[in-house]
Write a protein that holds these residues in place. Structure first.
Motif, PDB file in Angstrom:
ATOM      1  N   ARG A  21       0.855  -1.177   0.000  1.00  0.00           N
ATOM      2  CA  ARG A  21       0.000   0.000   0.000  1.00  0.00           C
ATOM      3  C   ARG A  21       0.896   1.233   0.000  1.00  0.00           C
ATOM      4  O   ARG A  21       1.864   1.289   0.723  1.00  0.00           O
ATOM      5  CB  ARG A  21      -0.884   0.023   1.240  1.00  0.00           C
ATOM      6  N   LEU A 247     -14.283  -0.624  12.095  1.00  0.00           N
ATOM      7  CA  LEU A 247     -12.838  -0.564  12.269  1.00  0.00           C
ATOM      8  C   LEU A 247     -12.129  -1.679  11.498  1.00  0.00           C
ATOM      9  O   LEU A 247     -10.971  -1.542  11.116  1.00  0.00           O
ATOM     10  CB  LEU A 247     -12.488  -0.653  13.758  1.00  0.00           C
ATOM     11  N   GLY A 248     -12.834  -2.782  11.261  1.00  0.00           N
ATOM     12  CA  GLY A 248     -12.260  -3.877  10.479  1.00  0.00           C
ATOM     13  C   GLY A 248     -12.046  -3.450   9.031  1.00  0.00           C
ATOM     14  O   GLY A 248     -10.994  -3.700   8.438  1.00  0.00           O
ATOM     15  N   VAL A 249     -13.041  -2.761   8.476  1.00  0.00           N
ATOM     16  CA  VAL A 249     -12.927  -2.272   7.099  1.00  0.00           C
ATOM     17  C   VAL A 249     -11.801  -1.245   7.007  1.00  0.00           C
ATOM     18  O   VAL A 249     -10.993  -1.257   6.075  1.00  0.00           O
ATOM     19  CB  VAL A 249     -14.273  -1.680   6.619  1.00  0.00           C
ATOM     20  N   ALA A 251      -9.118  -1.118   8.757  1.00  0.00           N
ATOM     21  CA  ALA A 251      -7.832  -1.822   8.789  1.00  0.00           C
ATOM     22  C   ALA A 251      -7.455  -2.322   7.400  1.00  0.00           C
ATOM     23  O   ALA A 251      -6.283  -2.403   7.047  1.00  0.00           O
ATOM     24  CB  ALA A 251      -7.893  -2.995   9.769  1.00  0.00           C
ATOM     25  N   GLU A 252      -8.465  -2.644   6.586  1.00  0.00           N
ATOM     26  CA  GLU A 252      -8.187  -3.194   5.265  1.00  0.00           C
ATOM     27  C   GLU A 252      -7.927  -2.131   4.199  1.00  0.00           C
ATOM     28  O   GLU A 252      -7.234  -2.405   3.232  1.00  0.00           O
ATOM     29  CB  GLU A 252      -9.361  -4.062   4.813  1.00  0.00           C
ATOM     30  N   VAL A 272      -1.895   1.813  11.480  1.00  0.00           N
ATOM     31  CA  VAL A 272      -1.285   0.921  12.474  1.00  0.00           C
ATOM     32  C   VAL A 272      -1.246   1.595  13.845  1.00  0.00           C
ATOM     33  O   VAL A 272      -1.597   0.988  14.861  1.00  0.00           O
ATOM     34  CB  VAL A 272       0.128   0.491  12.020  1.00  0.00           C
ATOM     35  N   LEU A 275      -4.974   1.815  15.245  1.00  0.00           N
ATOM     36  CA  LEU A 275      -5.622   0.561  15.634  1.00  0.00           C
ATOM     37  C   LEU A 275      -4.776  -0.283  16.589  1.00  0.00           C
ATOM     38  O   LEU A 275      -5.318  -1.029  17.395  1.00  0.00           O
ATOM     39  CB  LEU A 275      -5.984  -0.264  14.390  1.00  0.00           C
ATOM     40  N   LYS A 276      -3.463  -0.150  16.528  1.00  0.00           N
ATOM     41  CA  LYS A 276      -2.619  -0.976  17.397  1.00  0.00           C
ATOM     42  C   LYS A 276      -2.147  -0.231  18.642  1.00  0.00           C
ATOM     43  O   LYS A 276      -1.927  -0.829  19.680  1.00  0.00           O
ATOM     44  CB  LYS A 276      -1.389  -1.474  16.625  1.00  0.00           C
ATOM     45  N   ARG A 292     -14.565  -8.863  18.373  1.00  0.00           N
ATOM     46  CA  ARG A 292     -13.790  -9.214  17.181  1.00  0.00           C
ATOM     47  C   ARG A 292     -13.454 -10.688  17.117  1.00  0.00           C
ATOM     48  O   ARG A 292     -13.271 -11.353  18.116  1.00  0.00           O
ATOM     49  CB  ARG A 292     -12.567  -8.327  17.042  1.00  0.00           C
TER      50      ARG A 292
ATOM     51  N   PRO B 287     -13.702  -8.533   8.061  1.00  0.00           N
ATOM     52  CA  PRO B 287     -12.518  -7.715   8.337  1.00  0.00           C
ATOM     53  C   PRO B 287     -12.229  -7.658   9.836  1.00  0.00           C
ATOM     54  O   PRO B 287     -13.148  -7.568  10.648  1.00  0.00           O
ATOM     55  CB  PRO B 287     -12.895  -6.324   7.819  1.00  0.00           C
ATOM     56  N   ILE B 288     -10.973  -7.733  10.186  1.00  0.00           N
ATOM     57  CA  ILE B 288     -10.555  -7.669  11.583  1.00  0.00           C
ATOM     58  C   ILE B 288      -9.757  -6.378  11.778  1.00  0.00           C
ATOM     59  O   ILE B 288      -8.903  -6.051  10.951  1.00  0.00           O
ATOM     60  CB  ILE B 288      -9.707  -8.912  11.937  1.00  0.00           C
ATOM     61  N   PRO B 289     -10.054  -5.627  12.851  1.00  0.00           N
ATOM     62  CA  PRO B 289      -9.396  -4.316  13.018  1.00  0.00           C
ATOM     63  C   PRO B 289      -7.925  -4.422  13.413  1.00  0.00           C
ATOM     64  O   PRO B 289      -7.516  -3.889  14.428  1.00  0.00           O
ATOM     65  CB  PRO B 289     -10.231  -3.617  14.102  1.00  0.00           C
ATOM     66  N   ASP B 290      -7.148  -5.152  12.648  1.00  0.00           N
ATOM     67  CA  ASP B 290      -5.713  -5.241  12.900  1.00  0.00           C
ATOM     68  C   ASP B 290      -5.005  -5.200  11.550  1.00  0.00           C
ATOM     69  O   ASP B 290      -4.970  -6.197  10.826  1.00  0.00           O
ATOM     70  CB  ASP B 290      -5.396  -6.548  13.634  1.00  0.00           C
ATOM     71  N   PRO B 291      -4.436  -4.022  11.199  1.00  0.00           N
ATOM     72  CA  PRO B 291      -3.842  -3.887   9.868  1.00  0.00           C
ATOM     73  C   PRO B 291      -2.596  -4.748   9.681  1.00  0.00           C
ATOM     74  O   PRO B 291      -2.143  -4.942   8.557  1.00  0.00           O
ATOM     75  CB  PRO B 291      -3.497  -2.397   9.778  1.00  0.00           C
ATOM     76  N   GLU B 292      -2.047  -5.275  10.767  1.00  0.00           N
ATOM     77  CA  GLU B 292      -0.824  -6.072  10.629  1.00  0.00           C
ATOM     78  C   GLU B 292      -1.093  -7.568  10.592  1.00  0.00           C
ATOM     79  O   GLU B 292      -0.178  -8.365  10.407  1.00  0.00           O
ATOM     80  CB  GLU B 292       0.143  -5.735  11.780  1.00  0.00           C
ATOM     81  N   LEU B 293      -2.360  -7.925  10.792  1.00  0.00           N
ATOM     82  CA  LEU B 293      -2.716  -9.343  10.817  1.00  0.00           C
ATOM     83  C   LEU B 293      -2.694  -9.905   9.396  1.00  0.00           C
ATOM     84  O   LEU B 293      -3.308  -9.360   8.501  1.00  0.00           O
ATOM     85  CB  LEU B 293      -4.118  -9.486  11.413  1.00  0.00           C
TER      86      LEU B 293
END
Lengths: 364, 356
Positions: A21, A247-249, A251-252, A272, A275-276, A292, B287-293
């Motif tokens: 990305r 929040l899942g979307v 992250a993608e 990152v 969310l992290k 989740r 989708p899971i809210p973890d961009p590093e997963l």
């Protein structure tokens, strides 16, 4: 047209992260929203829907705006599009600087309303949650896509329809030529959203605003649309403002994320970081509240919750708007003055005067 | 645990009995048994011309729910999950099969008997605004449920009960005199829950009860439901498209696709190791809210087919990544694939390894 001076714009390179990305932090912006404030006239007087919202959108970048009902995420996008209901909603202050195709900068707030149609659908396009309400039920999808091409590009009918078929193919609609003659009601929800995306992209806008574009779709169809967004962005330099509560979307799709609460940005940062390693108590609470798949909390008796309710626009606390719901709130500090949006060393920002002392505390 | 249920009276069951007696729960533990349930709706072509067709919303669905159990009913649009919820409360009449509530076949009840039975079965709806009368104060909305089912003696007693109900769902007693429009979405959903609980039901059908709510309200309402379950041993049919919510609240899960059961399993087992290719793909799409997963996504191509003209054989085969020609030939039977687990797939053993 105004020239928009910015020293940071001098570095042109686009860097990509491990996922491929684009981390477009290094490329010059396309859109710069500064101190945006939107007001609505209601029968209970004037209310401030959004204030002090600032962000930057760069080519090939997706900025996500997250927040719950009434946080101002949709109002922000409508303000950019110049779609606030005339007579009730208006941009009270701030600027929305758009880098035009010509390279010059325009402030969309000051631009005469008559010039907005040249920008809408051409340089900035928008798609909404429910495609059925944005598509005209009386016209074929081919004619509706062709209309945009005809309006903005002055193409003839045959050429515009050719472009429409090309766009339908690009958004993954099988047998695109046959589908030109289809009416919206003949298509499924996922197909309608693809048509909306085809229409939005038909004039190759530099910016796409997507307001909850996958919220009304089933998850297996949502996965297809997210994949489509990614591949379209990979093949163009289009910037996307992606508004969602999911929040899942986020992250993608997102590179950077704005978290909004009660009309303000409370935190901004890379996807990152947000969310992290969320810093703002609201962001932390929001993330902790989401059930989740990767973190089942079975056996735990309760879900984490943020106590209380989102304040209505007329009843927002005068200083920190999250204070009444915040576990870290301190009388004398948090209610002393409205907290400023503080810049962080990593390029993000946060609106909380206590974030340093709560960063090490467990969730919320 | 929900178990695929072959009717103990073999005469009614069209399907062969494929389950061990050992896996079928004892009758007195079962609060709800769904047996070969079917529902189709006649649909006419546009303008009323052309042939009428049948929309098969629910086809041959069987499962059981134990007393005190929360069964998650999941699936995408057109899976039939909401129709099943309405059939369970007999808000719709089934086209075939039975709903047995606490040992009683609901189809055999007269109107009066059904009305009395409804006191023991209640529904929580998705949109608490459209299901609350805007002209009534909250206390009168709740008191009405008591009046209808003849609970309490006189207005004073009913208002006292209303206050206890409000406390139960975490609303201030002062809300009793408010109108629905004065409440937020989460507060209205608490009223919706209070109304369902007013009659002390044994079974609650919650149809997308938290889907219209913001995340922070959603978590609050889930906590209310979990507290009530712990306090009263409520049995609940929890209908949702949100798998992450179901994972946290249900004891077992029934996965539906296009009106048919694909898989039934205890919740932890289902999420740890989904068996049916549809369940595998469905879980991988969320989708899971973890961009590093890093995860493997099983992308399903195409659309959910029309329930008016569903595919022959396995209804999922047109989108299934491991489908074979044989999948078109007959409807796969729901068979036992582990303790309390059932899957309707002739390829699921291969699927788990191919898709993993």
């Amino acid at each position: 047209m105004l020239a928009y001076p910015n020293n940071a714009d001098a570095v042109p390179a686009t860097v990509t992260d491990a996922e491929g990305r684009a981390d477009a932090a290094a490329t010059p912006p396309l859109l710069r929203v500064q101190d945006l404030r939107v007001e609505f006239a209601t029968d209970r007087g004037r209310i401030i829907a959004v204030d002090d919202v600032s962000f930057t959108l760069r080519p090939a970048q997706t900025v996500g705006i997250v927040g719950e009902s009434g946080c101002g995420k949709s109002v922000t996008s409508l303000a950019i599009m110049g779609l606030l209901a005339a007579g009730t909603g208006r941009v009270a202050s701030g600027e929305i600087m758009l880098r035009r195709r010509s390279g010059a900068w325009s402030d969309l707030v000051k631009l005469p309303r008559t010039q907005l149609p040249d920008i809408r659908g051409d340089e900035i396009a928008m798609i909404f949650q429910e495609p059925m309400t944005s598509l005209n039920p009386l016209h074929t999808v081919g004619d509706q896509i062709a209309e945009a091409v005809f309006l903005h590009r002055g193409a003839g009918r045959a050429e515009a329809l050719e472009r429409a078929a090309e766009m339908l193919a690009r958004v993954g609609i099988p047998q695109p030529r046959q589908r030109l003659g289809a009416y919206p009601h003949e298509l499924s929800g996922g197909m309608r959203q693809r048509v909306m995306i085809a229409m939005a992209l038909s004039c190759e806008p530099s910016i796409l605003i997507a307001d909850e574009p996958t919220t009304a779709l089933d998850v297996t169809i949502q996965a297809q649309i997210i994949e489509l967004f990614r591949s379209l962005q990979d093949s163009s330099q289009m910037a996307t403002l992606f508004i969602t509560h999911d929040l899942g979307v986020i992250a993608e799709v997102a590179h950077r994320v704005l978290v909004m609460y009660a009309g303000q940005v409370v935190e901004e940062g890379s996807v990152v970081e947000i969310l992290k390693r969320p810093k703002h108590p609201y962001t932390r609470g929001l993330i902790a509240s989401v059930p989740r798949l990767d973190r089942p909390e079975r056996g735990q008796a309760r879900f984490f919750t943020i106590p209380g309710q989102i304040p209505e626009p007329g009843r927002r606390p005068p200083a920190c708007r999250f204070m009444p719901r915040c576990a870290h709130a301190e009388v004398g500090i948090c209610d002393a003055a409205p907290p400023p949006l503080e810049a962080l060393p990593d390029g993000g920002s946060i609106r909380c005067v206590k974030w340093r002392s709560i960063e090490t505390a467990p969730h919320a | 645990m929900a178990a695929a249920y072959a009717a103990s009276n073999g005469v009614r069951s069209k399907r062969p009995r494929m389950l061990d007696q050992a896996t079928a729960p004892a009758a007195q533990d079962v609060i709800l048994a769904i047996e070969n349930l079917r529902k189709s709706f006649p649909v006419t072509a546009a303008g009323g011309v052309g042939k009428a067709a049948l929309l098969k919303a629910v086809e041959d669905v069987s499962f059981t729910m134990r007393r005190g159990e929360v069964v998650g009913l999941v699936g995408e649009s057109g899976s039939g999950k909401s129709t099943i919820g309405k059939l369970v409360l007999r808000l719709l009449d089934a086209s075939g099969g039975r709903v047995v509530f606490d040992g009683v076949d609901l189809n055999t009840l007269s109107r009066g008997e059904l009305r009395r039975m409804r006191r023991r079965m209640q529904m929580i709806f998705q949109d608490p605004f459209s299901s609350l009368n805007p002209y009534f104060r909250i206390r009168d909305i709740l008191a009405e449920a008591l009046v209808v089912h003849d609970i309490g003696s006189g207005r004073e007693d009913r208002y006292a009960r209303v206050e206890r109900l409000l406390e139960l769902v975490g609303l201030p007693v002062s809300f009793a005199t408010r109108y629905p429009h004065e409440l937020s979405g989460g507060q209205r959903q608490r009223v919706g829950i209070a109304r369902a609980l007013a009659v002390e039901p044994a079974l609650v059908v919650a149809d997308e009860a938290v889907s219209a709510l913001d995340v922070s309200n959603q978590a609050q309402i889930l906590n209310v439901l979990m507290d009530l379950r712990a306090a009263f041993g409520l049995s609940m049919l929890f209908i949702s498209h949100n798998m992450a919510v179901v994972q946290n609240i249900a004891d077992s899960v029934v996965v539906l696709y296009l009106g048919r059961v694909m898989e039934i399993a205890p919740t932890e087992a289902l999420f740890a190791a989904p068996h049916h290719p549809y369940t595998i793909a469905l879980l991988s799409s969320i989708p899971i809210p973890d961009p590093e997963l890093k995860r493997r996504r099983i992308a399903l191509t195409g659309e959910i087919p029309s329930p008016i003209d569903p595919p022959s054989g396995c209804v999922f085969r047109t989108r299934c990544p491991v489908a074979l020609p044989a999948c078109a030939e007959q409807v796969p039977a729901l068979r036992a694939v582990g303790e309390g687990r059932f899957s309707a797939c002739i390829r699921d053993e291969a699927a788990a390894s191919i898709l993993a």
